[in-house]
Design an enzyme around this catalytic site. Sequence first.
Site: not given
Length: 445
Positions: A243, A370, A385
Amino acid sequence: MDFRKKKVLVLLLAVIFLGLGLQLPFQTLRNMPLHQHVSVGDSIDYDINLPEFLTNQFEFNIDGVKPSCFHLGQTTPVAAKLGDLKVEVRLFGIIPVRQMMVSVVPEIRVIPGGQAIGVMVDSEGVMVVGRSAIIDEKGERHNPAAEAGVELGDTLIKINGQKVETESQVRALIDKMGQLKKPLSMEFKRKNTKEHYHTKISPIYCNETQRYRVGLFVRDSTAGVGTMTFYHPESRSYGALGHIITDIDTCQPINLNSGKVVGARIEGIRMGKKGQPGEKLGVFRAEEQISGNITKNTNCGIFGKLDKDPKNLYSKTAIPVAMASDIKEGPAEIYTVLKDNKIEKFSIEIQEIIPNGKDEGKGMIIKINDSKLLAKTGGIIQGMSGSPIIQDGKLVGAVTHVFVNDPSRGYGVLAEWMLYTANVLPKHVSKRKNEQFDVRTNVAC
């Protein structure tokens, strides 16, 4: 029943069929991207998950060739050579309803990342991150910058024709011109646009700081911890974050002037909760064997070149990069670091694919399932990220954003988009020549 009545009845049934039964297929076709990419030798799947009696009403014409009995919902082989294919969708095999282009591109292999990295960015000019009133020697309040129309998120580019790059440089120029009792000619770039504007501002002596000011707070750089997504050994190019980097106060994208990435160690985790995103707590460590520049800050991540091959790898084996058409809903994995510099693998689910989300860098919705990762982080957290998403042995994307009200879910960016932005995958493979294509028509019916 005579022929005329029969014709009217058929037309009536067709209208009802089109208006009801085909409304959803038409809507799905309209949402399909006009331009798709596949790796050479791969197939395209146009399955829209509708009943067979609906999907069978649509047929494909590929580069002027009609594959025998090929309908919507089936998978077809595509060109065996690089180039562009024109795909036309026809209702009942006659009425054209959608035209698309499929580019057949080279298969690209990259080494998946997962390493924690320190990101340091210097902006083009200095960004306006705040405004404050100036109290002069008489106790009167002023804000000349606000009166001149300067807004939060604007970028100061020049003062009196001189480029500015640091906070200290701006502070010194303002104070100097204030002492000379001269106005400042200031050039700004308006937030969210490419528009530049000029204004004149007269500095005012601030009794509190005992220097001349114009009523602005500015920032020239930012830094943080993120994750590397991939490394392309042949070009030494990398992609990370997934991003764009924005200013923490204004949330405006930073206009990149220069930047670099270095290794980082994760020393702690602040768990994410509903309404409160968590984060990785890391420190920059040059000895972590990662160093490189940042040349692009985009909605699909940051990109540049590394000075040398990274040493800390989950796997040394390069894996293929999936095109958008290869990705499917279902199980996948991410690589990321939770402690020190150890890259670990965790299971996730790709819940939705958003092929038209490139402008925002949001190409899929993912869910962490998970148990180990959920127990340690609560889900997706800041610093995660850029964590690569792997499905069926291919890099399909990177983790980007978290859903604030559900930390176990968030967005991912598609790896294909990252490769184009990094210039690892060329945007135009070759000029269109009919003889380049090898469209296979032996689709079994």
